[in-house]
Motif scaffolding. Structure first.
Motif, PDB file in Angstrom:
ATOM      1  N   THR A  79      49.095  57.096  49.472  1.00 36.37           N
ATOM      2  CA  THR A  79      49.718  55.776  49.611  1.00 36.37           C
ATOM      3  C   THR A  79      49.090  54.778  48.656  1.00 36.37           C
ATOM      4  O   THR A  79      49.801  54.002  47.989  1.00 36.37           O
ATOM      5  N   GLN A 232      55.586  51.309  52.729  1.00 38.90           N
ATOM      6  CA  GLN A 232      56.598  51.819  53.648  1.00 38.90           C
ATOM      7  C   GLN A 232      57.283  53.073  53.117  1.00 38.90           C
ATOM      8  O   GLN A 232      58.271  53.516  53.713  1.00 38.90           O
ATOM      9  N   CYS A 233      56.785  53.634  52.037  1.00 40.46           N
ATOM     10  CA  CYS A 233      57.446  54.767  51.389  1.00 40.46           C
ATOM     11  C   CYS A 233      57.445  55.978  52.327  1.00 40.46           C
ATOM     12  O   CYS A 233      56.394  56.528  52.661  1.00 40.46           O
ATOM     13  N   TYR A 234      58.633  56.393  52.726  1.00 38.56           N
ATOM     14  CA  TYR A 234      58.767  57.490  53.683  1.00 38.56           C
ATOM     15  C   TYR A 234      59.817  58.511  53.258  1.00 38.56           C
ATOM     16  O   TYR A 234      59.533  59.712  53.165  1.00 38.56           O
ATOM     17  N   PRO A 268      53.364  56.239  56.388  1.00 40.09           N
ATOM     18  CA  PRO A 268      54.540  56.166  57.270  1.00 40.09           C
ATOM     19  C   PRO A 268      54.978  57.527  57.801  1.00 40.09           C
ATOM     20  O   PRO A 268      55.475  57.616  58.940  1.00 40.09           O
ATOM     21  N   ALA A 288      49.658  52.897  62.184  1.00 41.84           N
ATOM     22  CA  ALA A 288      50.500  51.734  61.914  1.00 41.84           C
ATOM     23  C   ALA A 288      49.655  50.481  61.702  1.00 41.84           C
ATOM     24  O   ALA A 288      49.948  49.660  60.819  1.00 41.84           O
ATOM     25  N   LEU A 291      48.154  50.600  58.280  1.00 46.07           N
ATOM     26  CA  LEU A 291      49.174  50.191  57.313  1.00 46.07           C
ATOM     27  C   LEU A 291      49.309  48.674  57.261  1.00 46.07           C
ATOM     28  O   LEU A 291      49.371  48.071  56.176  1.00 46.07           O
ATOM     29  N   SER A 295      48.434  46.273  54.052  1.00 49.59           N
ATOM     30  CA  SER A 295      49.460  45.403  53.481  1.00 49.59           C
ATOM     31  C   SER A 295      48.990  43.961  53.430  1.00 49.59           C
ATOM     32  O   SER A 295      49.168  43.267  52.411  1.00 49.59           O
TER      33      SER A 295
END
Length: 314
Positions: A79, A232-234, A268, A288, A291, A295
């Motif tokens: 990530t 948020q790349c999933y 994610p 989460a 993350l 961010s």
């Protein structure tokens, strides 16, 4: 006394009127941010599988994720790689294409459309198309590279090339940034370019001292939104890994994301894998929150460094 009472009533009515105007935002903030955030923090300290009532587990979920869950650190590294490398290249590529198209005298609309169309492609379809084009055995890209004598990479089947392959795909869909940068470049006052030319400024000096300071807020917007999107790349890494692995997922089977060798695994994906496949909601909430913290940290750092782009032109 009556005057004081009247003033208080007026202030009360003014406060209620202000609160009424703010109520749509306050309700949205409470329902879609505050409550989910508080719930995520709460469940990160609970053992909860979605079926039985949650029970207090203390910091066991945090210890499990950071010390015992083998996929967390590879996902975190991947990530961060996407945030640093992919976002930087997308911003530079989008700015370069935007500058190129603004210099074209004829056919601007055609080139703008051609570069913007890939951005409209559905993520799943675009990823499957790239997995086919970059297939090491049957893909046309490697066939062309072999014909001209260039060693063909494994792309999505090689852990050293899977993230560069993802970056190529995201660069292909850079049309959104191109449009934003084109609007910003066309908004730079022409008088400043003319003054710089009269002073004998070179092309690089005009870009550094005229273009860059004027479009620095747009660059900052592109970087911040790019960082959030990378966090948020999933879909794309998951689909690329599934297609490259050749695994057909059916009823009763569970695909472990990250193929090959966890090189396409992102945070994610861990949230979904832990929460909705393993039913470990506590550990999913921990990931989460990590993350969210990353961010916020990146956004705060970028906002503090925002003046650097402007100062570069001083």
């Amino acid at each position: 006394m009556a005057t004081t009472h009247t003033l208080r009533a007026k202030h009360r009515r003014s406060a209620l009127r202000t609160l009424a105007f703010l109520s749509p935002w306050l309700i949205g903030f409470a329902v879609f941010f505050a409550y989910p955030m508080i719930s995520t923090v709460y469940f990160s300290f609970m053992h909860y599988d979605g079926f039985k009532p949650p029970t207090w587990s203390g910091t066991k979920n945090w210890t499990y994720v950071f010390e015992h869950y083998p996929f967390f650190w590879p996902a975190l590294r991947n990530t961060l790689w996407l945030v640093v490398i992919m976002v930087t290249l997308r911003v530079l590529f989008g700015l370069g294409i935007g500058m190129l198209i603004t210099k074209i005298k004829t056919g601007t609309g055609v080139f703008r459309t051609l570069f913007y169309l890939p951005y409209l492609a559905p993520p799943v379809a675009a990823t499957m198309a790239f997995a086919f084009l970059l297939n090491p055995g049957t893909g046309p890209v490697n066939s062309i590279l072999e014909k001209i004598g260039i060693p063909a990479p494994g792309w999505f089947n090689d852990p050293n090339w899977s993230k560069p392959a993802l970056t190529l795909m995201f660069l292909w869909g850079v049309g959104d940034l191109m449009v934003i940068f084109m609007a910003a470049l066309l908004d730079v006052p022409k008088e400043q370019y003319e003054a710089a030319e009269l002073d004998g400024a070179s092309a690089w000096q005009r870009f550094r001292f005229v273009t860059l300071p004027n479009i620095s807020p747009i660059i900052m917007f592109a970087v911040v939104t790019g960082v959030i999107a990378a966090m948020q790349c999933y879909t794309q890494p998951l689909i690329a890994g599934k297609v490259a692995s050749g695994v057909i997922q059916g009823a009763g089977t569970m695909f472990e994301p990250g193929y090959p060798e966890h090189s396409t695994l992102t945070l994610p994906q861990l949230v979904y894998n832990l929460g909705f496949q393993r039913f470990d909601y506590g550990s999913a909430c921990v990931v989460a929150l990590v993350l969210f913290a990353l961010s916020m940290a990146f956004t705060a750092l970028l906002m503090r460094r925002r003046g650097g782009l402007i100062q570069a032109g001083d």
